[in-house]
Every structure is written in structure tokens, then in C-alpha cells.
Motif scaffolding. Structure first.
Motif, PDB file in Angstrom:
ATOM      1  N   PHE B  24       0.857  -1.200   0.000  1.00 10.76           N
ATOM      2  CA  PHE B  24       0.000   0.000   0.000  1.00 10.76           C
ATOM      3  C   PHE B  24       0.890   1.245   0.000  1.00 10.76           C
ATOM      4  N   TYR B  30      -2.045   7.273   8.427  1.00 11.18           N
ATOM      5  CA  TYR B  30      -1.155   6.490   9.298  1.00 11.18           C
ATOM      6  C   TYR B  30      -0.130   7.378   9.984  1.00 11.18           C
ATOM      7  N   THR B  33      -1.897   8.856  12.865  1.00 12.56           N
ATOM      8  CA  THR B  33      -2.105   7.849  13.918  1.00 12.56           C
ATOM      9  C   THR B  33      -0.808   7.630  14.690  1.00 12.56           C
ATOM     10  N   SER B  34       0.306   7.564  13.959  1.00 12.65           N
ATOM     11  CA  SER B  34       1.590   7.365  14.629  1.00 12.65           C
ATOM     12  C   SER B  34       1.922   8.553  15.522  1.00 12.65           C
ATOM     13  N   SER B  37      -0.059   8.481  18.620  1.00 11.66           N
ATOM     14  CA  SER B  37       0.294   7.423  19.570  1.00 11.66           C
ATOM     15  C   SER B  37       1.403   7.862  20.524  1.00 11.66           C
ATOM     16  N   ILE B  59       5.789  14.949   4.761  1.00 15.57           N
ATOM     17  CA  ILE B  59       6.619  13.742   4.847  1.00 15.57           C
ATOM     18  C   ILE B  59       6.088  12.881   5.996  1.00 15.57           C
ATOM     19  N   PRO B  61       7.090  10.652   9.479  1.00 15.24           N
ATOM     20  CA  PRO B  61       8.197  10.608  10.447  1.00 15.24           C
ATOM     21  C   PRO B  61       9.222   9.554  10.036  1.00 15.24           C
ATOM     22  N   PRO B  62      10.509   9.902  10.043  1.00 14.94           N
ATOM     23  CA  PRO B  62      11.527   8.911   9.650  1.00 14.94           C
ATOM     24  C   PRO B  62      11.424   7.593  10.413  1.00 14.94           C
ATOM     25  N   SER B  63      11.059   7.664  11.706  1.00 14.16           N
ATOM     26  CA  SER B  63      11.002   6.420  12.494  1.00 14.16           C
ATOM     27  C   SER B  63       9.922   5.468  11.997  1.00 14.16           C
ATOM     28  N   THR B  67       7.285   0.764   9.116  1.00 16.28           N
ATOM     29  CA  THR B  67       5.816   0.642   9.161  1.00 16.28           C
ATOM     30  C   THR B  67       5.242   0.371   7.778  1.00 16.28           C
ATOM     31  N   ARG B  70       5.200  -3.447   6.876  1.00 16.65           N
ATOM     32  CA  ARG B  70       4.632  -4.537   7.665  1.00 16.65           C
ATOM     33  C   ARG B  70       3.366  -5.009   6.957  1.00 16.65           C
ATOM     34  N   PRO B  71       3.288  -6.302   6.674  1.00 14.63           N
ATOM     35  CA  PRO B  71       2.159  -6.813   5.897  1.00 14.63           C
ATOM     36  C   PRO B  71       0.838  -6.675   6.641  1.00 14.63           C
ATOM     37  N   HIS B  72      -0.246  -6.688   5.862  1.00 12.88           N
ATOM     38  CA  HIS B  72      -1.569  -6.707   6.479  1.00 12.88           C
ATOM     39  C   HIS B  72      -1.705  -7.960   7.350  1.00 12.88           C
ATOM     40  N   THR B 107      18.884   2.008  12.572  1.00  7.71           N
ATOM     41  CA  THR B 107      18.207   2.532  11.395  1.00  7.71           C
ATOM     42  C   THR B 107      18.922   3.791  10.930  1.00  7.71           C
ATOM     43  N   PHE B 109      18.577   6.933   8.218  1.00 14.17           N
ATOM     44  CA  PHE B 109      17.537   7.597   7.429  1.00 14.17           C
ATOM     45  C   PHE B 109      18.175   8.389   6.293  1.00 14.17           C
TER      46      PHE B 109
END
Lengths: 158, 179
Positions: B24, B30, B33-34, B37, B59, B61-63, B67, B70-72, B107, B109
Motif C-alpha cells: 500500500f 497512518y 495515527t503514529s 500514539s 513527509i 516521520p523517519p522512524s 511501518t 509490515r504486511p496486512h 536505522t 535515514f
């Protein structure tokens, strides 16, 4: 928009402001879903207890990364551009815990491309116990008219 | 368990595998939502004017880099759950090391990820250690890189995972033998 923080404002040994947060089951579940982490130990209490042998569901790692990123950019402002994060995980964070994120500046430098970098050691602790350590590198403007986000290719060396 | 690494595992080192595109596109819902959170109020993610001025538009968030891959939890016709970091699970099976932990990860970036991007990824096994004994058991450490690129082929980031695959039974046997 002027930068909130430029490289000259920072020195090795500086302490970042402490961020304290009371973790609830909602914090854990929201963080897991926001990072698309469907593993049951992050939303299913019975699974966490009976299969993982821990006392409750616990914060997942990508959400902890999001907490660290928020912590860093609260400090630098939006011109701060994360370059690198390295995690060391030693224990879990559960609902009911009050986590405290702290940070100390360990390095300040300008690289060969003229980018200003701050190295920070971060720690996520509950009480006196460290749960996750993180070494991070974030770029900040070297002057009020500099913008690390404008750097591309060879000018960006994270 | 001998210290020798099977030849087929040695052959995997530095080889690109599991190249695929995300299911996707990167989406702002999303992102919000992140941010919610972790109560991240960075104006880059909430204020169009700030995003346009500082990052040339919205943009993520780099972190959130991982995400987007990650598969459904479920998709039509899916028989078995798709696993992120498949090389890690391949090594557990091939080396007969049923337990594993991720000991450390880094990680890095690069180009910012933007709404609408459909990222591509690949995995590379970088190294596998000789046999080691830790408090968890007897096994091997391995390092796997996961690379993310946008549709223009630009590198958006690299994750490096250091895992330790181990056999708990071996450790128990050794303790019993030495008791």
C-alpha cells in the motif's frame, strides 16, 4: 520559520529535558497498531502472560523509536532531521509504568559536507531501571538560514 | 553443533533477496495515527505551511520507515501469515535454531518518505558468526540489512538487525552434563 535550535546552541554534556509519561494499555495498543505490529503480546493480555511469561502487554520497539523521535524533535524543533538511531533493549515497558526518557549530548560536529550533527545518548527508564538505550544522531542547522532537510545525495551523510 | 557454516548459508551472504514492493502507498492517516500514539506535535506532520517551507511538502516521520512494509494481518487468499525480516526466519529454520531474539538494531535515514510513495525493499544477510554460548543458549549471531527505496530508486533508509538464534535445549543439556 526560524530554527528552534542551531548547532551553536548545543554543547557536549548538555542534558535534554526529561519526558515523563504514564503508560496505559491504550498507549501500548495504540503504539502497536500505529506501527502495524499485530503480534499478540502487544494487545492480548492473556497471550503476553501465558505465552511470553510477562506480567502484561508491553510497548513494541517501533513505537519506542517513535517516542525517541518525538523526544528529539521536541527539543530541536522541526528543522531537526534524524540521521540514525541504534537500539539496545534490555527489558519491557508495561501498562501502569511511568516511563521517563532522558538524553545527553555526546558529540557536536560539522561534517565534510557542512552538515551540523548532534550525537545523543537516550535512555527510556521506569523508575531506576533502564529499559531501552538508544544512540541517536540528528542534524540541526549550523546557522539560522541553514536547513538539514534540504540536503540530498553527497550532502547528506547520516 | 559444529562451528562450520553450511555452504548454502555462506553463499547467501551479501546476496540481495526478497525484493518486493509494499502492499500500500504511504498515507497521511497512518502518519497522524503514529504521531497521536506518541503525542508528537512536530508541525512538519500537522502544518501544511511548515511542511512546505521546511521539507518541500508533507513527509512521514523517519522512524515510521519499517511501518510501510509490515504486511496486512490478513489478505484474501492468504494461507500463511507473511513475515517481515524473512531472512531471519529462514536462518532459524536452516540452522536448526528455533529460538531467536533481536539483540540490537540500527536505522539510518536517507531521503524522506512522502505520502503516495510506494516503497520497495530488499534484504541482505551481512554476516553469521561462529557458534557462541550465551545465557540464552548455544547458537549464532547474524546481521541482516533491510534496504528501502522509493519509486524513483532513491534510498530512503537502511535497517540493520543483529539477531541471535539459539537452541535452548542444547544449553540445558550442557548444564545437565556439567552438573
Amino acid at each position: 520559520m526560524k530554527p528552534q535550535l542551531t548547532l551553536e546552541d548545543v554543547a557536549v554534556g548538555d542534558a535534554l529535558p526529561v519526558l515523563s509519561y504514564e503508560v496505559s494499555a491504550t498507549t501500548v495498543v495504540l503504539g502497536a497498531l500505529a506501527t502495524r505490529d499485530w503480534r499478540p503480546m502487544h494487545h492480548d493480555h492473556d497471550f503476553a502472560v501465558t505465552r511470553n511469561g510477562v506480567r502484561d502487554i508491553f510497548l513494541n520497539t517501533p513505537n519506542q523509536a517513535a517516542w525517541f523521535e518525538r523526544y528529539l524533535t521536541d527539543w530541536t524543533g522541526p528543522h531537526g532531521r534524524p540521521g540514525r538511531m541504534r537500539f539496545r533493549m534490555s527489558d519491557s515497558v508495561f501498562p501502569g509504568d511511568t516511563m521517563a526518557i532522558t538524553g545527553t549530548v555526546t558529540g557536536v560536529r560539522v561534517d565534510e559536507a557542512g552538515c551540523g550533527w548532534i550525537e545523543v545518548d537516550l535512555d527510556l527508564a521506569v523508575g531506576a531501571e533502564s529499559k531501552t538505550g538508544c544512540s541517536a544522531r540528528i542534524a540541526v542547522p549550523v546557522s539560522p538560514d541553514d536547513n538539514p532537510w534540504a540536503r540530498r545525495g553527497e550532502r547528506w551523510r547520516p | 553443533m559444529t562451528d562450520d557454516l553450511p555452504a548454502d548459508v555462506t553463499a547467501l551472504i551479501d546476496r540481495t533477496c526478497y525484493e518486493e514492493a509494499a502492499d500500500f502507498p504511504v498515507e497521511r492517516g497512518y502518519v497522524w495515527t503514529s504521531c497521536a500514539s506518541v503525542e508528537n506535535g512536530n508541525p512538519l506532520f500537522w502544518d501544511e505551511t511548515a511542511a512546505a517551507e521546511i521539507t518541500g511538502g508533507p513527509i512521514a516521520p523517519p522512524s515510521m520507515l519499517s511501518t510501510w512494509f509490515r504486511p496486512h494481518h490478513w489478505t484474501p487468499g492468504q494461507d500463511e501469515p507473511k513475515l517481515p525480516l524473512q531472512v531471519h526466519f529462514d536462518l532459524k529454520k536452516r540452522l536448526d535454531l528455533p529460538e531467536a531474539i533481536i539483540a540490537e538494531f540500527t536505522t539510518v535515514f536517507h531521503e524522506p518518505v512522502r505520502p503516495g510513495d510506494v516503497l520497495t525493499t530488499c534484504q541482505r544477510l551481512r554476516s553469521v558468526s561462529g557458534v557462541k554460548t550465551t545465557k540464552l543458549g548455544r547458537g549464532r549471531f547474524w546481521t541482516i540489512d533491510v534496504e528501502y527505496r522509493n519509486v524513483r530508486g532513491e534510498l530512503c533508509g537502511v535497517e540493520s538487525y543483529t539477531g541471535f538464534g539459539y537452541n535452548r535445549q542444547n544449553a540445558q543439556n550442557r548444564q545437565e552434563q556439567s552438573a
